[in-house]
Enzyme design. Structure first.
Site, PDB file in Angstrom:
ATOM      1  N   TYR A  19       0.815  -1.215   0.000  1.00 43.83           N
ATOM      2  CA  TYR A  19       0.000   0.000   0.000  1.00 43.83           C
ATOM      3  C   TYR A  19       0.848   1.264   0.000  1.00 43.83           C
ATOM      4  O   TYR A  19       0.408   2.300  -0.522  1.00 43.83           O
ATOM      5  CB  TYR A  19      -0.999  -0.021   1.160  1.00 43.83           C
ATOM      6  CG  TYR A  19      -2.185  -0.893   0.823  1.00 43.83           C
ATOM      7  CD1 TYR A  19      -3.250  -0.411   0.065  1.00 43.83           C
ATOM      8  CD2 TYR A  19      -2.206  -2.235   1.193  1.00 43.83           C
ATOM      9  CE1 TYR A  19      -4.307  -1.221  -0.291  1.00 43.83           C
ATOM     10  CE2 TYR A  19      -3.263  -3.061   0.845  1.00 43.83           C
ATOM     11  CZ  TYR A  19      -4.307  -2.548   0.098  1.00 43.83           C
ATOM     12  OH  TYR A  19      -5.356  -3.354  -0.270  1.00 43.83           O
TER      13      TYR A  19
ATOM     14  N   ARG B  95       1.396   1.703  -3.645  1.00 40.46           N
ATOM     15  CA  ARG B  95       0.183   2.219  -4.269  1.00 40.46           C
ATOM     16  C   ARG B  95      -0.037   3.691  -3.925  1.00 40.46           C
ATOM     17  O   ARG B  95      -0.472   4.489  -4.764  1.00 40.46           O
ATOM     18  CB  ARG B  95      -1.042   1.410  -3.827  1.00 40.46           C
ATOM     19  CG  ARG B  95      -1.135   0.004  -4.386  1.00 40.46           C
ATOM     20  CD  ARG B  95      -2.501  -0.590  -4.110  1.00 40.46           C
ATOM     21  NE  ARG B  95      -3.521   0.057  -4.910  1.00 40.46           N
ATOM     22  CZ  ARG B  95      -4.840  -0.050  -4.688  1.00 40.46           C
ATOM     23  NH1 ARG B  95      -5.273  -0.754  -3.655  1.00 40.46           N
ATOM     24  NH2 ARG B  95      -5.712   0.547  -5.461  1.00 40.46           N
TER      25      ARG B  95
ATOM     26  N   HIS C   7     -14.788   2.439  -0.529  1.00 39.08           N
ATOM     27  CA  HIS C   7     -13.705   1.520  -0.169  1.00 39.08           C
ATOM     28  C   HIS C   7     -12.557   2.218   0.549  1.00 39.08           C
ATOM     29  O   HIS C   7     -11.448   1.685   0.610  1.00 39.08           O
ATOM     30  CB  HIS C   7     -13.192   0.800  -1.421  1.00 39.08           C
ATOM     31  CG  HIS C   7     -14.182  -0.166  -1.983  1.00 39.08           C
ATOM     32  ND1 HIS C   7     -14.084  -0.694  -3.261  1.00 39.08           N
ATOM     33  CD2 HIS C   7     -15.302  -0.726  -1.451  1.00 39.08           C
ATOM     34  CE1 HIS C   7     -15.108  -1.522  -3.478  1.00 39.08           C
ATOM     35  NE2 HIS C   7     -15.846  -1.544  -2.391  1.00 39.08           N
TER      36      HIS C   7
END
Length: 243
Positions: A63, A66, A116
């Site tokens: 993450y 990302r 999300h």
């Protein structure tokens, strides 16, 4: 009983669901892209609570990568068109996004619900406090509220309940037009939104690179790159009310 609908230029409320396909042309890969971040890991390892429990260090690395990728991305013509629609449409425009990037906001949209979560958020697994995530999160990242070193990305993983569901359902019940952009139609509950909106009398339109798993559920369908078909669709709405 379904409420009366306002068609054409008098249509009042537009609810838009966006998925990974709208951000793909900004360089943010989808689950199915070859060679991207997702292709290097199993979803079960990096996008589930169980995966985080097994190897939190791996999940943090994933993450953080990302987060860095999203920070460098720029909104594309599709994001910009939706922001323009929000600003110019006489009625209400609500964007519900499955995406965890901030490209809708970067394009100028304000009425955005991140079902999300976001890459820019951190969540404490101990006390549920939410805060702005550092660019790189690690096992040592400390919760500013309780001091626990149990930080995780504030992203909804598979098996978890999406954010804002009551608000989203309320918007779907009030929608005069529901649009789905760049979604696969494979992830629930988002895949059921078209049926929810249609059951309450909304017109429905799909804008996608290719037909989704639920394409037949939509009254109107437009296929092609998001940067081409979304601006054209928005222009049609703003100039003539055509979905």
């Amino acid at each position: 009983m379904n409420k009366p609908r306002h068609k054409g230029p008098d249509m009042r409320k537009i609810v838009i669901l966006t998925g990974a396909g709208i951000s793909a042309e900004s360089g943010l890969g989808t689950f199915r892209d070859e060679g991207g971040l997702w292709s290097q890991h199993r979803i079960e390892d990096v996008a589930t609570p169980e995966g985080f429990a097994r190897d939190p260090e791996l999940v943090h690395r994933f993450y953080s990568a990302r987060r860095q990728q999203a920070a460098e991305a720029q909104p594309n013509a599709a994001h910009l068109a939706l922001a323009q629609l929000e600003q110019r449409w006489a009625g209400e425009v609500v964007i519900v996004t499955q995406n965890v990037d901030g490209l809708h906001e970067a394009a100028g949209a304000h009425n955005v619900l991140h079902m999300h979560g976001t890459l820019g958020g951190a969540l404490c697994a101990a006390c549920a406090h939410q805060w702005q995530a550092p660019m790189e999160m690690t096992l040592e990242t400390t919760c500013p509220a309780c001091g626990a070193q149990q930080a995780r990305p504030d992203v909804v993983w598979f098996g978890e309940i999406p954010y804002h569901m009551e608000e989203i359902i309320s918007h779907l019940e009030e929608a005069d037009l529901f649009a789905s952009i760049g979604t696969s139609g494979q992830v629930y509950p988002a895949a059921s939104f078209v049926q929810e909106a249609a059951a309450n009398g909304a017109d429905t339109v799909e804008l996608n690179l290719e037909p989704s798993e639920i394409s037949r559920a939509f009254g109107v369908r437009h296929f092609g790159p998001a940067t081409e078909i979304v601006p054209k669709w928005v222009e049609g709405l703003l100039t003539g009310g055509n979905a």
